[in-house]
Motif scaffolding. Structure first.
Motif, PDB file in Angstrom:
ATOM      1  N   GLY A 227      20.384  52.447  82.081  1.00 61.59           N
ATOM      2  CA  GLY A 227      20.557  53.617  82.943  1.00 61.59           C
ATOM      3  C   GLY A 227      21.936  53.734  83.545  1.00 61.59           C
ATOM      4  O   GLY A 227      22.120  54.479  84.516  1.00 61.59           O
ATOM      5  N   ALA A 228      22.920  53.019  83.005  1.00 60.59           N
ATOM      6  CA  ALA A 228      24.285  53.103  83.531  1.00 60.59           C
ATOM      7  C   ALA A 228      24.765  54.552  83.500  1.00 60.59           C
ATOM      8  O   ALA A 228      24.501  55.301  82.565  1.00 60.59           O
ATOM      9  N   SER A 229      25.481  54.937  84.535  1.00 60.93           N
ATOM     10  CA  SER A 229      25.936  56.312  84.693  1.00 60.93           C
ATOM     11  C   SER A 229      27.056  56.634  83.705  1.00 60.93           C
ATOM     12  O   SER A 229      27.690  55.728  83.143  1.00 60.93           O
ATOM     13  N   PRO A 230      27.327  57.928  83.500  1.00 60.14           N
ATOM     14  CA  PRO A 230      28.490  58.288  82.668  1.00 60.14           C
ATOM     15  C   PRO A 230      29.793  57.697  83.191  1.00 60.14           C
ATOM     16  O   PRO A 230      30.685  57.358  82.403  1.00 60.14           O
ATOM     17  N   GLY A 231      29.916  57.548  84.519  1.00 61.91           N
ATOM     18  CA  GLY A 231      31.120  56.937  85.077  1.00 61.91           C
ATOM     19  C   GLY A 231      31.282  55.502  84.623  1.00 61.91           C
ATOM     20  O   GLY A 231      32.377  55.083  84.241  1.00 61.91           O
ATOM     21  N   ALA A 232      30.192  54.728  84.650  1.00 61.78           N
ATOM     22  CA  ALA A 232      30.244  53.334  84.207  1.00 61.78           C
ATOM     23  C   ALA A 232      30.565  53.256  82.720  1.00 61.78           C
ATOM     24  O   ALA A 232      31.372  52.429  82.277  1.00 61.78           O
ATOM     25  N   ARG A 233      29.956  54.124  81.945  1.00 61.39           N
ATOM     26  CA  ARG A 233      30.210  54.129  80.501  1.00 61.39           C
ATOM     27  C   ARG A 233      31.646  54.550  80.200  1.00 61.39           C
ATOM     28  O   ARG A 233      32.288  54.026  79.286  1.00 61.39           O
ATOM     29  N   GLY A 234      32.151  55.496  80.982  1.00 62.63           N
ATOM     30  CA  GLY A 234      33.525  55.923  80.782  1.00 62.63           C
ATOM     31  C   GLY A 234      34.517  54.817  81.081  1.00 62.63           C
ATOM     32  O   GLY A 234      35.512  54.654  80.366  1.00 62.63           O
ATOM     33  N   LEU A 235      34.258  54.043  82.137  1.00 66.69           N
ATOM     34  CA  LEU A 235      35.153  52.938  82.468  1.00 66.69           C
ATOM     35  C   LEU A 235      35.099  51.859  81.391  1.00 66.69           C
ATOM     36  O   LEU A 235      36.137  51.283  81.019  1.00 66.69           O
ATOM     37  N   ALA A 236      33.910  51.588  80.860  1.00 64.63           N
ATOM     38  CA  ALA A 236      33.787  50.615  79.764  1.00 64.63           C
ATOM     39  C   ALA A 236      34.584  51.077  78.552  1.00 64.63           C
ATOM     40  O   ALA A 236      35.271  50.280  77.902  1.00 64.63           O
ATOM     41  N   ALA A 237      34.512  52.380  78.243  1.00 66.08           N
ATOM     42  CA  ALA A 237      35.273  52.913  77.114  1.00 66.08           C
ATOM     43  C   ALA A 237      36.774  52.839  77.373  1.00 66.08           C
ATOM     44  O   ALA A 237      37.564  52.560  76.462  1.00 66.08           O
ATOM     45  N   GLN A 238      37.168  53.070  78.624  1.00 65.42           N
ATOM     46  CA  GLN A 238      38.591  52.991  78.970  1.00 65.42           C
ATOM     47  C   GLN A 238      39.104  51.564  78.796  1.00 65.42           C
ATOM     48  O   GLN A 238      40.209  51.338  78.272  1.00 65.42           O
ATOM     49  N   LEU A 239      38.304  50.598  79.206  1.00 63.04           N
ATOM     50  CA  LEU A 239      38.724  49.199  79.144  1.00 63.04           C
ATOM     51  C   LEU A 239      38.875  48.731  77.709  1.00 63.04           C
ATOM     52  O   LEU A 239      39.770  47.932  77.396  1.00 63.04           O
ATOM     53  N   THR A 240      38.006  49.208  76.824  1.00 62.09           N
ATOM     54  CA  THR A 240      38.048  48.768  75.433  1.00 62.09           C
ATOM     55  C   THR A 240      38.868  49.696  74.543  1.00 62.09           C
ATOM     56  O   THR A 240      39.010  49.436  73.347  1.00 62.09           O
ATOM     57  N   GLY A 241      39.419  50.763  75.117  1.00 60.94           N
ATOM     58  CA  GLY A 241      40.253  51.690  74.367  1.00 60.94           C
ATOM     59  C   GLY A 241      41.703  51.248  74.337  1.00 60.94           C
ATOM     60  O   GLY A 241      42.072  50.200  74.881  1.00 60.94           O
ATOM     61  N   PRO A 242      42.576  52.042  73.728  1.00 60.69           N
ATOM     62  CA  PRO A 242      43.982  51.652  73.559  1.00 60.69           C
ATOM     63  C   PRO A 242      44.700  51.346  74.875  1.00 60.69           C
ATOM     64  O   PRO A 242      45.443  50.365  74.964  1.00 60.69           O
ATOM     65  N   GLN A 243      44.499  52.172  75.913  1.00 62.68           N
ATOM     66  CA  GLN A 243      45.189  51.933  77.184  1.00 62.68           C
ATOM     67  C   GLN A 243      44.703  50.650  77.846  1.00 62.68           C
ATOM     68  O   GLN A 243      45.503  49.862  78.358  1.00 62.68           O
ATOM     69  N   GLY A 244      43.384  50.451  77.828  1.00 66.59           N
ATOM     70  CA  GLY A 244      42.841  49.242  78.437  1.00 66.59           C
ATOM     71  C   GLY A 244      43.298  47.995  77.709  1.00 66.59           C
ATOM     72  O   GLY A 244      43.681  46.994  78.334  1.00 66.59           O
ATOM     73  N   ARG A 245      43.288  48.023  76.391  1.00 65.22           N
ATOM     74  CA  ARG A 245      43.704  46.854  75.616  1.00 65.22           C
ATOM     75  C   ARG A 245      45.184  46.542  75.835  1.00 65.22           C
ATOM     76  O   ARG A 245      45.572  45.378  75.960  1.00 65.22           O
ATOM     77  N   ALA A 246      46.001  47.592  75.922  1.00 65.11           N
ATOM     78  CA  ALA A 246      47.428  47.367  76.165  1.00 65.11           C
ATOM     79  C   ALA A 246      47.656  46.745  77.531  1.00 65.11           C
ATOM     80  O   ALA A 246      48.484  45.837  77.694  1.00 65.11           O
ATOM     81  N   ALA A 247      46.913  47.219  78.548  1.00 63.78           N
ATOM     82  CA  ALA A 247      47.072  46.679  79.894  1.00 63.78           C
ATOM     83  C   ALA A 247      46.600  45.223  79.963  1.00 63.78           C
ATOM     84  O   ALA A 247      47.232  44.383  80.622  1.00 63.78           O
ATOM     85  N   LEU A 248      45.503  44.913  79.294  1.00 64.39           N
ATOM     86  CA  LEU A 248      44.987  43.546  79.298  1.00 64.39           C
ATOM     87  C   LEU A 248      45.953  42.606  78.580  1.00 64.39           C
ATOM     88  O   LEU A 248      46.206  41.486  79.037  1.00 64.39           O
ATOM     89  N   ARG A 249      46.513  43.069  77.470  1.00 64.12           N
ATOM     90  CA  ARG A 249      47.477  42.233  76.755  1.00 64.12           C
ATOM     91  C   ARG A 249      48.699  41.969  77.632  1.00 64.12           C
ATOM     92  O   ARG A 249      49.220  40.844  77.694  1.00 64.12           O
TER      93      ARG A 249
END
Length: 256
Positions: A227-249
């Motif tokens: 039941g995670a909200s669209p906001g939670a899902r959006g943040l998960a997608a951001q973290l695993t997307g290109p911007q999130g991966r670049a920031a983590l690296r």
């Protein structure tokens, strides 16, 4: 004037109801510097609001199992994500980073690498070595594996932090001469990281990355609760997307 005040009072509950409820997110302590800039950027883009809690993965999983309303958990390893999934059917899991361990030491300690750490422990020249508590912190488990490989696990004068950020604070404050902690936080404390906000932590510490082969892999795994909200899902997608991966690296994480 009175009429205007009445109209404002009538409109107030509507404004309160319109404000988005914060999305509760639990995050491993090694994300304390890297995550907030990503969240702020996602908030600006999406309009969602997030409430971040940082701590050890084991403790946060236990809180979720006890009913804490986290919608998204960003854990420091896969085993705690598996434990949460076993207790809460319907969760979704995916890796988002590879944790990296580092030796961090004060300049005065004379410790410059793992070999000198091993020698200092065997000679009794070190009074306190900081690691996260292995009972509930994945970085503590990794640190203990490194010490076991060095043959000094039983002799190391350990001081345990509740999480890896607290373990680092023991070294940064001088309460411990050295520690085995998360590389992103260690780089931030030494001023060597390129992550946003990292340079604010100051300098004065020696940081030596630990080869990943010396400890079990830290496959950092996110968990979306049922039941995670669209906001939670959006943040998960951001973290695993290109911007999130670049920031983590840039912060010092590896990528899965």
């Amino acid at each position: 004037m009175i009429r205007l005040l009445l109209l404002l009072l009538l409109a107030l509950p509507m404004a309160v109801r319109a404000a988005p409820a914060p999305v509760p997110v639990a995050a491993a302590a090694d994300l304390r510097l890297a995550l907030p800039p990503l969240v702020r950027a996602h908030q600006r883009a999406s309009g969602a609001v997030f409430q971040l809690s940082f701590g050890s993965s084991g403790q946060m999983v236990q809180q979720a199992l006890n009913g804490a309303p986290f919608q998204l958990l960003l854990l420091a390893d896969a085993s705690h994500a598996d434990r949460l999934a076993a207790g809460v059917p319907g969760t979704e899991r995916r890796p988002y980073a590879l944790g990296r361990l580092a030796l961090v030491a004060t300049r005065a300690s004379g410790i410059t690498d793992l070999a000198s750490l091993k020698a200092a422990i065997r000679a009794g020249r070190i009074r306190h070595l900081a690691i996260a508590n292995p009972a509930h912190a994945p970085y503590g488990v990794a640190a203990r594996a490194v010490l076991t490989g060095l043959g000094v696990a039983d002799r190391a004068p350990l001081v345990l932090g509740e999480n890896v950020a607290q373990a680092l604070s023991f070294v940064a404050s001088g309460a411990a001469e050295a520690g085995l902690v998360a590389l992103p936080l260690a780089l931030a404390a030494s001023g060597q990281s390129t992550a946003p906000l990292a340079r604010a932590a100051g300098g004065g510490l020696l940081v030596v990355p630990v080869p990943p082969a010396l400890h079990p892999p830290l496959v950092q795994t996110l968990v979306l609760m049922p039941g995670a909200s669209p906001g939670a899902r959006g943040l998960a997608a951001q973290l695993t997307g290109p911007q999130g991966r670049a920031a983590l690296r840039a912060a010092g994480f590896g990528l899965p």
